[in-house]
Design a protein around this motif. Structure first.
Motif, short mmCIF file in Angstrom:
data_model
loop_
_atom_site.label_atom_id
_atom_site.label_comp_id
_atom_site.label_asym_id
_atom_site.label_seq_id
_atom_site.Cartn_x
_atom_site.Cartn_y
_atom_site.Cartn_z
N HIS A 1 -0.81 0.55 -7.83
CA HIS A 1 -1.61 0.27 -6.64
C HIS A 1 -2.87 1.14 -6.55
CE1 HIS A 1 2.49 -0.89 -4.61
NE2 HIS A 1 2.13 -1.73 -5.56
N GLN B 1 -9.98 4.86 -3.03
CA GLN B 1 -8.87 5.44 -2.28
C GLN B 1 -9.00 6.97 -2.23
OE1 GLN B 1 -5.37 4.03 -4.35
NE2 GLN B 1 -5.64 1.91 -3.66
N ARG C 1 -0.65 4.16 -0.47
CA ARG C 1 -0.75 3.17 -1.54
C ARG C 1 0.11 3.53 -2.74
NH1 ARG C 1 -3.36 -1.82 -0.69
NH2 ARG C 1 -4.71 -1.56 1.12
N ASP D 1 -5.84 4.63 1.85
CA ASP D 1 -7.14 4.18 2.35
C ASP D 1 -7.71 5.24 3.29
OD1 ASP D 1 -6.84 1.79 0.96
OD2 ASP D 1 -5.86 0.79 2.65
N PRO E 1 -7.52 -4.03 -4.72
CA PRO E 1 -6.48 -3.36 -3.93
C PRO E 1 -5.44 -4.34 -3.41
CG PRO E 1 -8.61 -2.45 -3.36
CD PRO E 1 -8.88 -3.63 -4.27
N LEU F 1 -0.77 -4.77 1.01
CA LEU F 1 0.60 -4.30 1.09
C LEU F 1 1.48 -5.18 1.96
CD1 LEU F 1 0.07 -0.44 1.26
CD2 LEU F 1 0.64 -1.87 -0.71
#
Length: 340
Positions: free
Chosen positions: A162, A167, A214, A271, A332, A335
């Protein structure tokens, strides 16, 4: 040591860093040809701290740790404890909760073997795990060897698959501890209740389930920079980090701290908009968490220290572990739609 170039050269060539490079596959560098696989298939392959197997609405996690024979010989109880603790960290870094362990050990000394097993049992009790059995070989002439495997479950994975440019990189360490002798091991579990140990660990799966993290990687014997390389290598990303921003004990030697193997220490990506909530969640449990850098698309790990800058590693030129999936779509992951 305040010369960044000399510091990075020293850290690049530690025995722990060389041991990580020894596991890589031939010619495994970013850009090599690999079969296209789905992200879900990749979750079960090497690269993360555990294999993650999709099981309905959750993931089954599986990992194993082998201990250095000299460590098992010299400190059997601590080796037994550490084998469980390292596995628990691997499960936690995936956003999971550990459930059970099995062990396999060989020994020639009955008393030492009992100490080893006592360490395993003590750690299982502290972390709330089922010790489900294993394999024992106790006989004159046996080598000294120990491996412990663990299972766990995760609702939302914190996979290195991920990691993507943009990030934030954060580092969380329990600083309420002490060095173990002259080693690089930082112990933050002695005198701590089982309830506190479990509560601190549960921060990561809770943040994962809240979609606030992440990816994650526990800080292992490769130290801060080596562990960070493993976090980045899976997707071929790079990063720039600020050593002065790291959480660390007061007056600690920087070279030693960068080689630290903490009983509780994690590197994470998230993030930017979620940073304040993540830092607050660790602070609530008494764990220092600091923002130390940002992921980019360079494939190189660059380091800053005050007014000095240096390149620690370029994954395009030299693989680290070799577990890299460069053809993965680095968009990205949403989720809320994580594959499982």
């Amino acid at each position: 040591m305040n010369d960044l170039t000399a510091l990075l050269d020293t850290l690049r060539n530690t025995p722990a860093m060389r041991s990580k490079q020894a596991i890589q596959q031939p010619a495994a560098v970013i850009g090599s040809t690999q079969q296209a696989l789905t992200r879900e298939q990749l979750y079960a392959l090497p690269g993360d701290d555990t294999a993650a197997i999709a099981c309905g609405d959750h993931f089954q996690l599986l990992a194993i740790e082998g201990m250095l024979p000299a460590f098992v010989e010299s400190a059997p109880w601590f080796a037994g404890w550490s084998a469980v603790m390292a596995n628990v960290s691997d499960i936690t870094a995936m956003g999971g909760r550990a459930t059970a362990v099995v062990n396999a050990y060989w020994h020639h000394d009955n008393s030492a073997a009992h100490e080893l097993l006592a360490g395993i049992r003590a750690a299982c009790e502290a972390y709330g795990l089922l010790l489900a059995g294993g394999h024992t070989s106790l006989a004159t002439g046996n080598p000294t060897a120990l491996a412990v495997a663990i299972t766990g479950t995760a609702q939302t994975l914190l996979s290195t698959l991920h990691v993507a440019p943009g990030q934030v990189i954060a580092m969380a360490v329990d600083l309420e501890g002490a060095w173990h002798g002259d080693s690089a091991y930082w112990k933050a579990f002695e005198g701590v209740s089982a309830e506190r140990l479990r509560s601190k660990l549960d921060v990561l799966p809770r943040l994962a389930e809240a979609r606030l993290l992440r990816a994650a990687k526990d800080i292992s014997n490769a130290g801060v920079l080596g562990s960070l390389l493993m976090l980045l290598e899976t997707t071929g990303c790079g990063a720039t980090i600020d050593l002065a921003a790291m959480p660390c004990p007061p007056d600690v030697d920087l070279a030693r701290w960068l080689q630290v193997f903490p009983s509780y220490g994690f590197l994470m990506t998230l993030d930017k908009c979620d940073w304040a909530l993540v830092q607050a969640a660790f602070a609530f449990e008494g764990v220092r968490c600091e923002r130390i850098g940002e992921v980019d698309a360079s494939g190189a790990l660059n380091v800053q220290l005050c007014d000095q800058c240096g390149e620690f590693w370029d994954l395009h030129q030299q693989a680290f572990t070799g577990f890299s999936y460069p053809h993965l779509d680095l968009t990205p992951l949403n989720l809320d739609q994580q594959e499982h």
